[in-house]
Design a protein around this motif. Structure first.
Motif, PDB file in Angstrom:
ATOM      1  N   SER A 145       0.807  -1.222   0.000  1.00 51.26           N
ATOM      2  CA  SER A 145       0.000   0.000   0.000  1.00 51.26           C
ATOM      3  C   SER A 145       0.836   1.267   0.000  1.00 51.26           C
ATOM      4  N   CYS A 146       2.108   1.152   0.372  1.00 53.65           N
ATOM      5  CA  CYS A 146       2.930   2.357   0.550  1.00 53.65           C
ATOM      6  C   CYS A 146       4.283   2.192  -0.124  1.00 53.65           C
ATOM      7  N   ALA A 176      -2.325   4.497  -6.802  1.00 54.84           N
ATOM      8  CA  ALA A 176      -3.607   3.841  -6.531  1.00 54.84           C
ATOM      9  C   ALA A 176      -4.026   2.933  -7.683  1.00 54.84           C
ATOM     10  N   VAL A 184      -0.838  -0.616   5.917  1.00 52.34           N
ATOM     11  CA  VAL A 184      -0.978   0.794   5.593  1.00 52.34           C
ATOM     12  C   VAL A 184      -0.119   1.588   6.578  1.00 52.34           C
ATOM     13  N   ASN A 228       1.395   4.499   6.216  1.00 50.53           N
ATOM     14  CA  ASN A 228       1.243   5.952   6.246  1.00 50.53           C
ATOM     15  C   ASN A 228      -0.010   6.314   7.044  1.00 50.53           C
ATOM     16  N   GLY A 259      -1.347   9.723   6.687  1.00 48.91           N
ATOM     17  CA  GLY A 259      -2.105   9.892   5.457  1.00 48.91           C
ATOM     18  C   GLY A 259      -3.541   9.437   5.604  1.00 48.91           C
ATOM     19  N   VAL A 260      -3.757   8.356   6.385  1.00 46.01           N
ATOM     20  CA  VAL A 260      -5.125   7.897   6.645  1.00 46.01           C
ATOM     21  C   VAL A 260      -5.884   8.953   7.440  1.00 46.01           C
ATOM     22  N   ASP A 274      -5.618  11.296   2.840  1.00 44.28           N
ATOM     23  CA  ASP A 274      -4.864  11.453   1.599  1.00 44.28           C
ATOM     24  C   ASP A 274      -5.595  10.730   0.469  1.00 44.28           C
ATOM     25  N   ASP A 310      -4.888   9.570  -2.642  1.00 43.21           N
ATOM     26  CA  ASP A 310      -4.322   8.370  -3.263  1.00 43.21           C
ATOM     27  C   ASP A 310      -4.403   7.179  -2.330  1.00 43.21           C
ATOM     28  N   LEU A 311      -4.080   7.405  -1.061  1.00 38.55           N
ATOM     29  CA  LEU A 311      -4.102   6.315  -0.088  1.00 38.55           C
ATOM     30  C   LEU A 311      -5.528   5.829   0.159  1.00 38.55           C
ATOM     31  N   LYS A 320      -6.680   3.511  -2.509  1.00 40.10           N
ATOM     32  CA  LYS A 320      -6.165   2.145  -2.360  1.00 40.10           C
ATOM     33  C   LYS A 320      -7.006   1.356  -1.357  1.00 40.10           C
TER      34      LYS A 320
END
Length: 533
Positions: free
Chosen positions: A111-112, A127, A145, A147, A150-151, A155, A157-158, A161
């Protein structure tokens, strides 16, 4: 057709009984009670619920060959490491190599990649690329995950995903060291189902309350078993075991069976322990492995007792793959894909530039991935046992990033590795600039590996598969790794797993202070900080 008689231990149905199991064409036809004397014990196969196969320095088929000796029949494997070097091609390599083994691999879509925007990796999986991987039936879940900021910041893009995995009904793995309170509740609410980074009982309880399952980790670098095993007293149905990172010499000694034995020794119910070690990962990740039920694949392990879990035989799909501590499968030669930009460096490249009377120092804690941010007067660095730390971009020309580190021991010379989470640039620790230059050049020439240099003698363990793995048989790699580790200790390294700990000093997503190829990074605030205060 095959059959076995013994004491059948069924943690799913919570039954222990004398019985016979019959199978044909790899699937169980009958499980029936019979009268016989006690033993041997038949249990479902052990599953490592989260492991980076690359950490074993072996490709998947060879990792499996060693793990099966210890009763491990499957793993939930995040190919994040090779993906950071080779992208989707690296994931495909892992899938293809694994296909030659009967072992039950469940690979995730990383995922990262890269783990953060603050380091240089060899590839990017956006993504769209992750969604394509998730659509592959060979991919079972969205891998950790990492990041988590980022969640929390949603974010785009994240979150795309995560949404792709949710649409396909595939589990989403977490990675949130130290996350607590409202933040962990928001993280779990995004669809994150597991966490293997809890390092304290209270942190784990809070994550369970948020709806997450806890993977009790005991690997070659991070060891959280002692802190988390008391969870079996209240939350046995929320637990699994994992190694996360398992170096080759450690894999020769044991695997998930060792963690099960330790948990039973602590006094916890053997059926609860085996549920976590064998059953829960199969159910959570929908693995194809069997659980001693009619119609299941005939995957099982024969153990001497329910205390030490010494493995007598390991069976997958009705075939015996290991017996009495030895694999029954021959080693196979793997391909060696790689991405490397070799060049020569000199001692002048490692001179630390800058001014200040007080320096930030990365403070290592043996057995933990978490580091501390310490401060030291520049005049006291040598007397305080502070060493130089360098991260060198392996993908393009760039000057080394430099920092200070302590609690590694008073190393004479230098140690270096291209196993350097997450982007796998060259990470090196040493006492002087000349030693750092020499050891980095050794790895440039080898295009990846681990190296030790004591000022006179050099030792290199080549890892030509992406700078992470060796195509040699596991026993050979384990012996070579043990030898280079012994040399590191002779040079003054005091860490239990010096190369494993070194590999995490560039892991920016684990607080507090780390070093990327772009500079010193504070994981608490997720930004670069100056070397001198």
């Amino acid at each position: 057709m095959g059959s076995i008689v013994g004491t059948i231990v069924d943690p799913l149905q919570r039954r222990v009984f004398s019985g016979r199991m019959v199978w044909e064409d790899g699937r169980i036809l009958a499980v029936e009670p019979v009268a016989h004397e006690r033993g041997p014990f038949i249990v479902p196969g052990f599953v490592d619920a989260h492991v980076h196969v690359e950490s074993s320095m072996l490709p998947p088929a060879e990792f499996a060959r060693l793990a099966m000796v210890h009763g491990t029949t499957g793993s939930v494997s995040d190919p994040h490491e090779i993906a950071n070097v080779l992208g989707s091609d690296g994931v495909e390599f892992m899938l293809s190599d694994a296909a030659s083994s009967p072992f039950r691999f469940c690979f995730g879509a990383p995922s990262c990649v890269p783990a953060t925007a603050f380091e240089t990796a060899g590839a990017v999986l956006d993504a769209r690329a992750v969604a394509r991987l998730l659509e592959d039936p060979r991919i079972g879940y969205l891998a950790e995950v990492m990041n988590f900021p980022g969640v929390l910041a949603k974010d785009a893009d994240l979150m795309e995903k995560i949404a792709a995995a949710a649409r396909l009904g595939k589990p989403i793995d977490g990675h949130a060291p130290g996350l607590r309170g409202e933040d962990v509740r928001r993280y779990a609410a995004a669809g994150i189902t597991t966490d293997h980074e809890a390092s304290s009982f209270d942190e784990a309880v809070e994550k369970i309350a948020a709806g997450m399952k806890i993977l009790i980790r005991e690997g070659s670098a991070a060891r959280n078993f002692d802190a988390l095993v008391p969870l079996f007293g209240m939350y046995a149905d929320r637990l699994m075991f994992c190694s996360d990172d398992k170096h080759p010499d450690a894999l020769l000694d044991g695997h998930i069976n060792r963690l099960a034995a330790r948990a039973v020794e602590e006094g916890f119910d053997v059926l609860d322990v085996l549920y976590a070690a064998c059953v829960h990962p199969v159910l959570h990740y929908r693995l194809p492995g069997g659980l001693l039920r009619l119609g299941d694949p005939a995957d099982f392990v024969v153990v001497e007792d329910l205390k030490d879990f010494r493995v007598l035989e390991t069976w997958i799909a009705g075939e015996c793959v290991a017996r009495d501590g030895a694999s029954l499968l021959p080693p196979r030669r793997s391909a060696c894909p790689n991405r490397f930009h070799p060049r020569l460096v000199g001692a002048a490249d490692f001179v630390i530039k800058g001014q200040g009377r007080v320096a930030r120092v990365i403070e290592v804690e043996d057995g933990q991935l978490i580091t501390r941010c310490a401060y030291c007067n520049v005049s006291d660095l040598e007397s305080a046992g502070v060493l130089r730390l360098a991260v060198v971009n392996r993908y393009s020309d760039a000057p080394p990033a430099m920092a200070f580190v302590r609690n590694c021991g008073r190393i004479r010379g230098a140690l270096a590795s291209t196993v350097a989470h997450d982007s796998h640039n060259i990470v090196a620790v040493g006492s002087d600039e000349a030693s750092l230059a020499h050891i980095v050049n050794l790895l440039m020439e080898a295009r990846g590996g681990c190296a030790a240099f004591d000022g006179e003698r050099s030792l290199v363990l080549p890892l030509p598969i992406a700078g992470l793995m060796s195509p040699e048989p596991g026993s050979v790699v384990a012996a070579d790794y043990a030898e280079i580790t012994r040399m590191a200790r002779q040079m003054g390294a005091t860490l239990e797993a010096p190369f494993m700990t070194l590999s995490f000093l560039a892991l920016l997503v684990i607080p507090e202070l780390k070093l990327s190829d772009r500079g010193l990074f504070d994981g608490r605030v997720f930004e670069f900080v100056p070397l001198f205060k």
